[in-house]
Design a protein around this motif. Structure first.
Motif, PDB file in Angstrom:
ATOM      1  N   ALA A 169      11.206  44.474  18.093  1.00 18.69           N
ATOM      2  CA  ALA A 169      11.261  45.875  17.684  1.00 18.69           C
ATOM      3  C   ALA A 169      12.667  46.417  17.863  1.00 18.69           C
ATOM      4  O   ALA A 169      13.395  45.989  18.763  1.00 18.69           O
ATOM      5  N   ILE A 170      13.066  47.352  16.994  1.00 14.22           N
ATOM      6  CA  ILE A 170      14.322  48.073  17.142  1.00 14.22           C
ATOM      7  C   ILE A 170      13.973  49.504  17.517  1.00 14.22           C
ATOM      8  O   ILE A 170      13.280  50.196  16.778  1.00 14.22           O
ATOM      9  N   MET A 171      14.437  49.929  18.702  1.00 16.31           N
ATOM     10  CA  MET A 171      13.976  51.193  19.279  1.00 16.31           C
ATOM     11  C   MET A 171      15.151  52.032  19.786  1.00 16.31           C
ATOM     12  O   MET A 171      15.342  52.203  20.993  1.00 16.31           O
ATOM     13  N   PRO A 172      15.981  52.571  18.891  1.00 14.08           N
ATOM     14  CA  PRO A 172      17.099  53.414  19.336  1.00 14.08           C
ATOM     15  C   PRO A 172      16.592  54.646  20.068  1.00 14.08           C
ATOM     16  O   PRO A 172      15.580  55.245  19.689  1.00 14.08           O
ATOM     17  N   GLY A 173      17.274  54.994  21.156  1.00 16.52           N
ATOM     18  CA  GLY A 173      16.848  56.146  21.949  1.00 16.52           C
ATOM     19  C   GLY A 173      15.886  55.784  23.064  1.00 16.52           C
ATOM     20  O   GLY A 173      15.688  56.574  23.978  1.00 16.52           O
ATOM     21  N   ASP A 198      22.112  40.474  15.804  1.00 17.80           N
ATOM     22  CA  ASP A 198      21.863  39.114  15.336  1.00 17.80           C
ATOM     23  C   ASP A 198      22.117  38.079  16.432  1.00 17.80           C
ATOM     24  O   ASP A 198      21.333  37.145  16.623  1.00 17.80           O
ATOM     25  N   ASP A 199      23.229  38.245  17.148  1.00 19.87           N
ATOM     26  CA  ASP A 199      23.617  37.289  18.182  1.00 19.87           C
ATOM     27  C   ASP A 199      22.591  37.249  19.310  1.00 19.87           C
ATOM     28  O   ASP A 199      22.236  36.181  19.807  1.00 19.87           O
ATOM     29  N   VAL A 200      22.106  38.418  19.716  1.00 19.08           N
ATOM     30  CA  VAL A 200      21.122  38.491  20.791  1.00 19.08           C
ATOM     31  C   VAL A 200      19.833  37.790  20.381  1.00 19.08           C
ATOM     32  O   VAL A 200      19.263  36.994  21.147  1.00 19.08           O
ATOM     33  N   VAL A 201      19.350  38.067  19.173  1.00 17.99           N
ATOM     34  CA  VAL A 201      18.100  37.452  18.716  1.00 17.99           C
ATOM     35  C   VAL A 201      18.229  35.934  18.701  1.00 17.99           C
ATOM     36  O   VAL A 201      17.355  35.214  19.205  1.00 17.99           O
ATOM     37  N   GLU A 202      19.344  35.432  18.150  1.00 13.90           N
ATOM     38  CA  GLU A 202      19.527  33.987  18.059  1.00 13.90           C
ATOM     39  C   GLU A 202      19.578  33.334  19.435  1.00 13.90           C
ATOM     40  O   GLU A 202      18.906  32.327  19.691  1.00 13.90           O
ATOM     41  N   LYS A 203      20.359  33.910  20.349  1.00 15.47           N
ATOM     42  CA  LYS A 203      20.531  33.295  21.668  1.00 15.47           C
ATOM     43  C   LYS A 203      19.282  33.428  22.536  1.00 15.47           C
ATOM     44  O   LYS A 203      18.944  32.500  23.287  1.00 15.47           O
ATOM     45  N   VAL A 204      18.584  34.548  22.440  1.00 14.22           N
ATOM     46  CA  VAL A 204      17.342  34.706  23.198  1.00 14.22           C
ATOM     47  C   VAL A 204      16.315  33.678  22.738  1.00 14.22           C
ATOM     48  O   VAL A 204      15.629  33.047  23.561  1.00 14.22           O
ATOM     49  N   MET A 205      16.211  33.481  21.426  1.00 13.55           N
ATOM     50  CA  MET A 205      15.236  32.516  20.922  1.00 13.55           C
ATOM     51  C   MET A 205      15.584  31.089  21.365  1.00 13.55           C
ATOM     52  O   MET A 205      14.703  30.288  21.681  1.00 13.55           O
ATOM     53  N   LYS A 206      16.875  30.774  21.416  1.00  9.44           N
ATOM     54  CA  LYS A 206      17.284  29.453  21.909  1.00  9.44           C
ATOM     55  C   LYS A 206      16.859  29.271  23.367  1.00  9.44           C
ATOM     56  O   LYS A 206      16.400  28.202  23.764  1.00  9.44           O
ATOM     57  N   ALA A 218      12.772  43.875  22.515  1.00 13.73           N
ATOM     58  CA  ALA A 218      13.068  45.220  22.034  1.00 13.73           C
ATOM     59  C   ALA A 218      14.579  45.409  22.009  1.00 13.73           C
ATOM     60  O   ALA A 218      15.270  45.122  22.995  1.00 13.73           O
ATOM     61  N   LEU A 219      15.101  45.883  20.894  1.00 14.48           N
ATOM     62  CA  LEU A 219      16.530  46.024  20.685  1.00 14.48           C
ATOM     63  C   LEU A 219      16.906  47.489  20.494  1.00 14.48           C
ATOM     64  O   LEU A 219      16.151  48.262  19.892  1.00 14.48           O
ATOM     65  N   GLU A 220      18.091  47.852  20.980  1.00 14.63           N
ATOM     66  CA  GLU A 220      18.614  49.193  20.745  1.00 14.63           C
ATOM     67  C   GLU A 220      19.005  49.377  19.277  1.00 14.63           C
ATOM     68  O   GLU A 220      18.854  50.464  18.711  1.00 14.63           O
ATOM     69  N   LYS A 221      19.486  48.291  18.668  1.00 15.32           N
ATOM     70  CA  LYS A 221      19.951  48.288  17.282  1.00 15.32           C
ATOM     71  C   LYS A 221      19.911  46.851  16.791  1.00 15.32           C
ATOM     72  O   LYS A 221      19.674  45.925  17.589  1.00 15.32           O
ATOM     73  N   PRO A 222      20.122  46.602  15.509  1.00 13.81           N
ATOM     74  CA  PRO A 222      20.159  45.206  15.060  1.00 13.81           C
ATOM     75  C   PRO A 222      21.227  44.412  15.825  1.00 13.81           C
ATOM     76  O   PRO A 222      22.369  44.842  15.943  1.00 13.81           O
TER      77      PRO A 222
END
Length: 319
Positions: free
Chosen positions: A131-135, A104-112, A98-102
Motif C-alpha cells: 500500500a502507498i499511504m502518504p500522511g 521502486d528500490d525499497v520494494v525490490e530489496k525488501v522482496m529479495k 506500506a510505503l510513504e510514496k512509490p
C-alpha cells in the motif's frame, strides 16, 4: 523516566496494552493463552499456529543507509522464530508493505530479503499487501503473518526447578530497540556511517535449529522486545542466569549513555533465543545445536520468582 521511554517507547505502557488485549480477547477454548509467542487452534489432531510481527523503526535506518534487504529477512525471522518457540513448523507467510510514496528500490530489496528469509526457514510466501499511504507512513513499514503446524505444543508448563537454561547467540541487535538507537544517532553519540553494517544485520533465523531439538527441550523463548522479561512467559519460577560478554555493538550503545540495567531491559545482549532443558538431556541438546548455533549454558531454574541476571560486568540485575 527510562532511556527507552525518552526515545518514545514506554515498555510499561506497552505491557499494559498487552495485558488489556489479552484479558479482553481471551477464551478458555484457546490452546495457547493470548500473549504468548503465538496463537493456535486445534484442527483434527493438529494445531494450526499463527503469529504476526514487524520490523519496527529499523526501517528508518535502512532508508538512511540504503541497507534495505536485511529488513526482509528480519520480517520473516521475527515470525518463524516465535511460532517455533511453541513447536510449530512454519508453512506459509503473507507480508504487508506500506510505503510513504512509490519506492521502486525499497520494494525490490525488501522482496529479495523476504525471499532469502523464507528460503532459509522453509516457509512459502503465498501473497501479501502493498500500500502507498502518504500522511500515515514515514518511509516504509514492513510486517508479516505466518501460519505453521504442530503435532503438539510446548508453552513452558512443565518447566521446573533444576532445569538448565541455554542461550543461542544473536546476530546483533536484531529488530528491537531501534527507537533508542536512532535517538543516540540523532544526538551524535553513535556514528551511523561507521556502524551501519553492524546495526543493519538481520535477525537470526532459529526456527530450523529449534525444531531439530523440539522433542528434547521443555520450552523456548525468543528474546525480542522487552528483552529477558520475555522469560516470564515461560515460567513463574525463578530464573537465575549469567550472560556472556556481549558483542561490541552493545557496549557501544551502553557507552553512548544507556544504563547497564536499561540495556538488559531493551536489547538481547548477544542472546537471541533461550531454551529450557532437563539436566539429563542438556549434553544431547547442546551437541545437536552446536552444529548450527553458538550455544551458552546460562544458568538454572530455581524455586522462587523473578529473573536474576548476572551480567558480564558481574552486576546482578533483578526483573
Amino acid at each position: 523516566m527510562s532511556d527507552y521511554t525518552k526515545a518514545g517507547v514506554d515498555l510499561d505502557k506497552l505491557r499494559g496494552y498487552h495485558s488489556f488485549i489479552s484479558s479482553y480477547l481471551s477464551s478458555s477454548e484457546l490452546p495457547i493463552k493470548i500473549g504468548h509467542y503465538a496463537g493456535a487452534i486445534k484442527v483434527g489432531d493438529k494445531y494450526i499456529v499463527m503469529h504476526v510481527d514487524g520490523v519496527g523503526t529499523k526501517t528508518l535506518l535502512a532508508l538512511k543507509t540504503g541497507i534495505i534487504e536485511p529488513t526482509g529477512i528480519d520480517c520473516v525471522a521475527m515470525n518463524v522464530n516465535d511460532i517455533a518457540c511453541v513447536g510449530a513448523r512454519p508453512l506459509a507467510l503473507v507480508d504487508y508493505l506500506a510505503l510513504e510514496k512509490p519506492m521502486d528500490d525499497v520494494v525490490e530489496k525488501v522482496m529479495k530479503g523476504l525471499k532469502k528469509g523464507s528460503d532459509e526457514s522453509n516457509v512459502v510466501v503465498v501473497g501479501g499487501e502493498t500500500a502507498i499511504m502518504p500522511g500515515v507512513i514515514s518511509g516504509y513499514d514492513l510486517s508479516c503473518s505466518v501460519v505453521g503446524i504442530a503435532d503438539k505444543l510446548k508453552t513452558g508448563n512443565d518447566v521446573k526447578p533444576g532445569d538448565v537454561v541455554l542461550g543461542l547467540a544473536s546476530n546483533g541487535i536484531h529488530s528491537n530497540g531501534y527507537s533508542l538507537v536512532r535517538k543516540l544517532i540523532d544526538e551524535g553519540k553513535i556514528n551511523l556511517d561507521k556502524w551501519a553494517e553492524e546495526l543493519l544485520r538481520p535477525t537470526r533465523i532459529y526456527s530450523n535449529s529449534l525444531l531439530s531439538v523440539f522433542e528434547k527441550i521443555k520450552a523456548a523463548a525468543h528474546i525480542t522486545g522487552g528483552s529477558f522479561s520475555k522469560l516470564k512467559r515461560i515460567t513463574a519460577y525463578r530464573i537465575n542466569i549469567r550472560l556472556p560478554e556481549p558483542p561490541d555493538i552493545f557496549k557501544l550503545i551502553e557507552n553512548s549513555g544507556v544504563s547497564h540495567k536499561e540495556m538488559h531491559r531493551v536489547f538481547n545482549m548477544g542472546i537471541g533465543m533461550v531454551l529450557f532443558v532437563d539436566k539429563e538431556k542438556e549434553d544431547e541438546v547442546i551437541k545437536i545445536l552446536s552444529k548450527t548455533e553458538k550455544v551458552f549454558e546460562l544458568g538454572r531454574v530455581e524455586e522462587g520468582e523473578g529473573i536474576m541476571i548476572t551480567t558480564y560486568k558481574n552486576q546482578v540485575l533483578n526483573f
